[in-house]
Design a protein around this motif. Structure first.
Motif, PDB file in Angstrom:
ATOM      1  N   TYR A  12       0.827  -1.209   0.000  1.00  0.00           N
ATOM      2  CA  TYR A  12       0.000   0.000   0.000  1.00  0.00           C
ATOM      3  C   TYR A  12       0.866   1.265   0.000  1.00  0.00           C
ATOM      4  CZ  TYR A  12      -3.737  -3.022   1.983  1.00  0.00           C
ATOM      5  OH  TYR A  12      -4.629  -4.018   2.250  1.00  0.00           O
ATOM      6  N   PHE A  24      -9.708   6.306  -1.143  1.00  0.00           N
ATOM      7  CA  PHE A  24     -10.845   5.887  -0.313  1.00  0.00           C
ATOM      8  C   PHE A  24     -11.849   7.019  -0.264  1.00  0.00           C
ATOM      9  CE2 PHE A  24      -6.762   4.583   1.289  1.00  0.00           C
ATOM     10  CZ  PHE A  24      -6.807   3.267   0.878  1.00  0.00           C
ATOM     11  N   GLY A  62      -3.441   2.546   9.973  1.00  0.00           N
ATOM     12  CA  GLY A  62      -3.840   2.659   8.570  1.00  0.00           C
ATOM     13  C   GLY A  62      -5.233   3.228   8.371  1.00  0.00           C
ATOM     14  N   ASP A  84      -0.515   6.311  10.142  1.00  0.00           N
ATOM     15  CA  ASP A  84      -0.508   5.919   8.723  1.00  0.00           C
ATOM     16  C   ASP A  84       0.780   6.470   8.106  1.00  0.00           C
ATOM     17  OD1 ASP A  84      -3.169   5.161   6.666  1.00  0.00           O
ATOM     18  OD2 ASP A  84      -1.234   5.720   5.801  1.00  0.00           O
ATOM     19  N   ALA A  85       1.324   5.737   7.136  1.00  0.00           N
ATOM     20  CA  ALA A  85       2.596   6.172   6.544  1.00  0.00           C
ATOM     21  C   ALA A  85       2.412   6.796   5.162  1.00  0.00           C
ATOM     22  CB  ALA A  85       3.559   4.990   6.454  1.00  0.00           C
ATOM     23  N   ASN A  86       1.171   6.994   4.753  1.00  0.00           N
ATOM     24  CA  ASN A  86       0.949   7.622   3.453  1.00  0.00           C
ATOM     25  C   ASN A  86       0.627   9.104   3.684  1.00  0.00           C
ATOM     26  OD1 ASN A  86       0.368   8.148   0.759  1.00  0.00           O
ATOM     27  ND2 ASN A  86      -1.766   7.483   0.955  1.00  0.00           N
ATOM     28  N   VAL A 114       3.573   1.650  10.767  1.00  0.00           N
ATOM     29  CA  VAL A 114       3.006   1.154  12.025  1.00  0.00           C
ATOM     30  C   VAL A 114       3.969   0.208  12.737  1.00  0.00           C
ATOM     31  CG1 VAL A 114       0.626   1.445  11.259  1.00  0.00           C
ATOM     32  CG2 VAL A 114       1.755  -0.722  10.870  1.00  0.00           C
ATOM     33  N   GLU A 115       4.782  -0.503  11.970  1.00  0.00           N
ATOM     34  CA  GLU A 115       5.688  -1.469  12.602  1.00  0.00           C
ATOM     35  C   GLU A 115       6.836  -0.771  13.334  1.00  0.00           C
ATOM     36  OE1 GLU A 115       4.744  -1.193   9.513  1.00  0.00           O
ATOM     37  OE2 GLU A 115       6.183  -1.903   8.054  1.00  0.00           O
ATOM     38  N   GLU A 129      -7.996  -1.842   9.972  1.00  0.00           N
ATOM     39  CA  GLU A 129      -9.004  -2.090   8.930  1.00  0.00           C
ATOM     40  C   GLU A 129      -8.348  -2.047   7.555  1.00  0.00           C
ATOM     41  OE1 GLU A 129     -12.392   0.443   9.352  1.00  0.00           O
ATOM     42  OE2 GLU A 129     -13.421  -0.431   7.626  1.00  0.00           O
ATOM     43  N   ALA A 130      -8.442  -3.140   6.831  1.00  0.00           N
ATOM     44  CA  ALA A 130      -7.916  -3.227   5.462  1.00  0.00           C
ATOM     45  C   ALA A 130      -6.431  -2.914   5.401  1.00  0.00           C
ATOM     46  CB  ALA A 130      -8.695  -2.295   4.531  1.00  0.00           C
ATOM     47  N   GLN A 135       0.061  -7.488   3.717  1.00  0.00           N
ATOM     48  CA  GLN A 135       1.435  -7.314   4.203  1.00  0.00           C
ATOM     49  C   GLN A 135       2.299  -8.518   3.819  1.00  0.00           C
ATOM     50  OE1 GLN A 135       2.390  -4.439   5.377  1.00  0.00           O
ATOM     51  NE2 GLN A 135       0.337  -3.555   5.548  1.00  0.00           N
TER      52      GLN A 135
HETATM   53  C1  LIG Z   1      -6.322  -0.177   2.157  1.00  0.00           C
HETATM   54  S1  LIG Z   1      -6.005   1.236   3.084  1.00  0.00           S
HETATM   55  C2  LIG Z   1      -7.319   1.214   4.269  1.00  0.00           C
HETATM   56  C3  LIG Z   1      -7.723   2.583   4.738  1.00  0.00           C
HETATM   57  C4  LIG Z   1      -8.854   2.588   5.758  1.00  0.00           C
HETATM   58  N1  LIG Z   1      -8.506   1.828   6.942  1.00  0.00           N
HETATM   59  C5  LIG Z   1     -10.126   2.060   5.156  1.00  0.00           C
HETATM   60  O1  LIG Z   1     -10.521   0.936   5.495  1.00  0.00           O
HETATM   61  O2  LIG Z   1     -10.740   2.775   4.346  1.00  0.00           O
HETATM   62  C6  LIG Z   1      -4.579   0.847   4.014  1.00  0.00           C
HETATM   63  C7  LIG Z   1      -4.019   2.046   4.745  1.00  0.00           C
HETATM   64  O3  LIG Z   1      -2.987   1.565   5.595  1.00  0.00           O
HETATM   65  C8  LIG Z   1      -1.813   2.333   5.378  1.00  0.00           C
HETATM   66  N2  LIG Z   1      -0.676   1.419   5.598  1.00  0.00           N
HETATM   67  C9  LIG Z   1      -0.463   0.226   4.991  1.00  0.00           C
HETATM   68  N3  LIG Z   1       0.650  -0.361   5.458  1.00  0.00           N
HETATM   69  C10 LIG Z   1       1.153   0.491   6.372  1.00  0.00           C
HETATM   70  C11 LIG Z   1       2.286   0.450   7.214  1.00  0.00           C
HETATM   71  N4  LIG Z   1       3.133  -0.580   7.206  1.00  0.00           N
HETATM   72  N5  LIG Z   1       2.507   1.493   8.048  1.00  0.00           N
HETATM   73  C12 LIG Z   1       1.659   2.546   8.067  1.00  0.00           C
HETATM   74  N6  LIG Z   1       0.566   2.643   7.298  1.00  0.00           N
HETATM   75  C13 LIG Z   1       0.310   1.629   6.455  1.00  0.00           C
HETATM   76  C14 LIG Z   1      -1.925   2.833   3.957  1.00  0.00           C
HETATM   77  O4  LIG Z   1      -1.144   3.998   3.770  1.00  0.00           O
HETATM   78  C15 LIG Z   1      -3.416   3.080   3.828  1.00  0.00           C
HETATM   79  O5  LIG Z   1      -3.779   4.360   4.239  1.00  0.00           O
END
Ligand SMILES: C[S@@+](CC[C@H](N)C(=O)[O-])C[C@H]1O[C@@H](n2cnc3c(N)ncnc32)[C@H](O)[C@@H]1O
Length: 388
Positions: A12, A24, A62, A84-86, A114-115, A129-130, A135
């Motif tokens: 992601y 989203f 996330g 969140d990292a984005n 997050v890790e 969520e999602a 991963q």
């Molecule tokens: C598929 S989206 C889901 C967004 C929201 N939770 C939803 O259900 O609408 C995954 C989110 O997790 C974040 N994300 C994914 N892996 C991550 C990580 N290792 N560290 C931080 N954020 C992460 C992405 O940047 C993204 O915003």
């Protein structure tokens, strides 16, 4: 899981960062009153009495644009941390919170992987969520984030498996057949949005834009090709020693056990949910139908077949040869009798799909489906777990 292992690729985060997107819903796109009703309904299936979150400490991993989080925030937590990292998602999340809760000072949006967040403080509720199934190592990732939940606290996760995702995987195959690689990314997105528009329109309760779905579910190739996924059974196996299954949406697990019949040799909530999942996973294949339970063996064969199809489509996406296409077609054909066993409606959709794709490589033509258009799986499952 080490941070190095996770850093091999950053699911992601790399994809969204590369295109500067956070695909989203945003608050301007949806009816917020209805959205809050949907979230309340979800929380109740997960065993949460919404008012019980007042005064709790909550962390969310996330959150993307944070639109779902706005509901959680409305339940008046004492403290709410969102990670969140984005960058785009973090900016949108901050903007949405500022707009909805301009006077609030009980939340914080952190831009971080997050890790990399240390579990120094433990939370009453952690929400993922999602984010887990794509991963690199979903089981280890789920355990790592679960470390942030305090004993007695609740952990919400989402799961995906090959059975629930098979109808979408077939659409990914369509995209391989028809996408024009000479087009720009944005032109490709527009073209597939128009191809799948009539399919997506059959999902009346969908809140996401069709374009965002195409960007996230078709063009985010690692989502359907590279990820291991994370089924409910795998979640129970990964978390079972530290967590006890609590609730789910869809609500696939029921129990007629007299609550006084306690077996202290095992976690009965986990074993019951695990068994119910294996007896009901065929019901994740098509949201339009609910069939009686089946034997674990029948469903294991179904899972295996769907996994073979996934691998065949992945192989074809890497090497687009006639031989690989024949393998894909053969695997999909052998799914048909299995589905006919329990869901004629789904089988009818699959027949339409097979009819249209058969012989459609290498001379691909525009594909127009009929019965296939309305077939979607129960693609993402939510589960909640109590920390032991
Ligand atoms: C598929 S989206 C889901 C967004 C929201 N939770 C939803 O259900 O609408 C995954 C989110 O997790 C974040 N994300 C994914 N892996 C991550 C990580 N290792 N560290 C931080 N954020 C992460 C992405 O940047 C993204 O915003």
């Amino acid at each position: 899981m080490s941070i190095q292992e996770q850093a091999i690729r950053r699911p992601y985060v790399d994809y969204y960062g590369k295109h500067d997107i956070s695909p989203f819903p945003d608050i301007v796109d949806i009816n917020m009153k209805r959205h809050f009703q949907q979230r309340e309904s979800l929380y109740r299936y997960l065993g949460i009495v919404p008012s019980f979150l007042e005064g709790k400490n909550i962390i969310e991993f996330g959150p993307g644009n944070g639109v779902n989080s706005l509901y959680t925030m409305s339940l008046k937590p004492a403290n709410y941390v969102l990670v969140d990292a984005n960058q785009k998602g973090v900016d949108n999340c901050n903007a949405n919170f500022e707009k909805f809760y301009p006077l609030a000072n009980n939340y914080e949006v952190i831009n971080s992987l997050v890790e990399e967040l240390k579990a120094e403080k433990l939370y009453d509720l952690a929400i993922c969520e999602a984010i887990i199934p794509d991963q690199v190592n979903p089981s280890a990732f789920s355990r790592l984030l679960g470390n942030h939940v305090k004993p007695g606290g609740l952990y919400i996760i989402t799961c995906n498996d090959v059975v629930s995702g098979i109808s979408e995987l077939l659409r990914c195959l369509v995209s391989i057949l028809i996408v024009d690689e000479g087009m720009t990314f944005s032109e490709q997105v527009d073209s597939l949005t128009s191809v799948f528009g009539s399919h997506l329109s059959t999902l009346k309760a969908m809140t996401r834009s069709h374009k965002d779905w195409v960007i996230d579910n078709i063009f985010n190739v690692e989502h359907w090709r590279d990820s291991l996924l994370f089924s409910i059974a795998e979640a129970i196996e990964a978390l079972g020693d530290q967590f006890s299954f609590h609730g789910a949406s869809p609500c696939f697990s029921s129990s007629w056990r007299w609550y006084k019949d306690i077996d202290t040799t095992e976690d009965q909530f986990n074993s019951q949910a695990h068994l119910n999942y294996l007896r009901n996973v065929h019901n994740f294949i098509d949201y339009r139908t609910t069939c009686p339970e089946r034997s674990v063996l029948e469903n294991k064969l179904l899972m295996e077949k769907c996994e073979n199809i996934k691998q065949a489509i992945a192989g074809f996406s890497r090497i687009r040869s006639s031989e690989n296409f024949s393998t894909v077609q053969m695997e999909i054909e052998s799914l048909l009798p299995m589905i006919k066993d329990f869901s004629p409606l789904t089988a009818n959709s699959l027949e339409d799909f097979l009819d249209k794709i058969t012989g459609n490589f290498p001379a691909s033509k525009t594909l127009k489906f009929n019965a296939f258009e309305g077939w979607w799986g129960r693609g993402m499952q939510y589960a909640s777990f109590i920390r032991k």
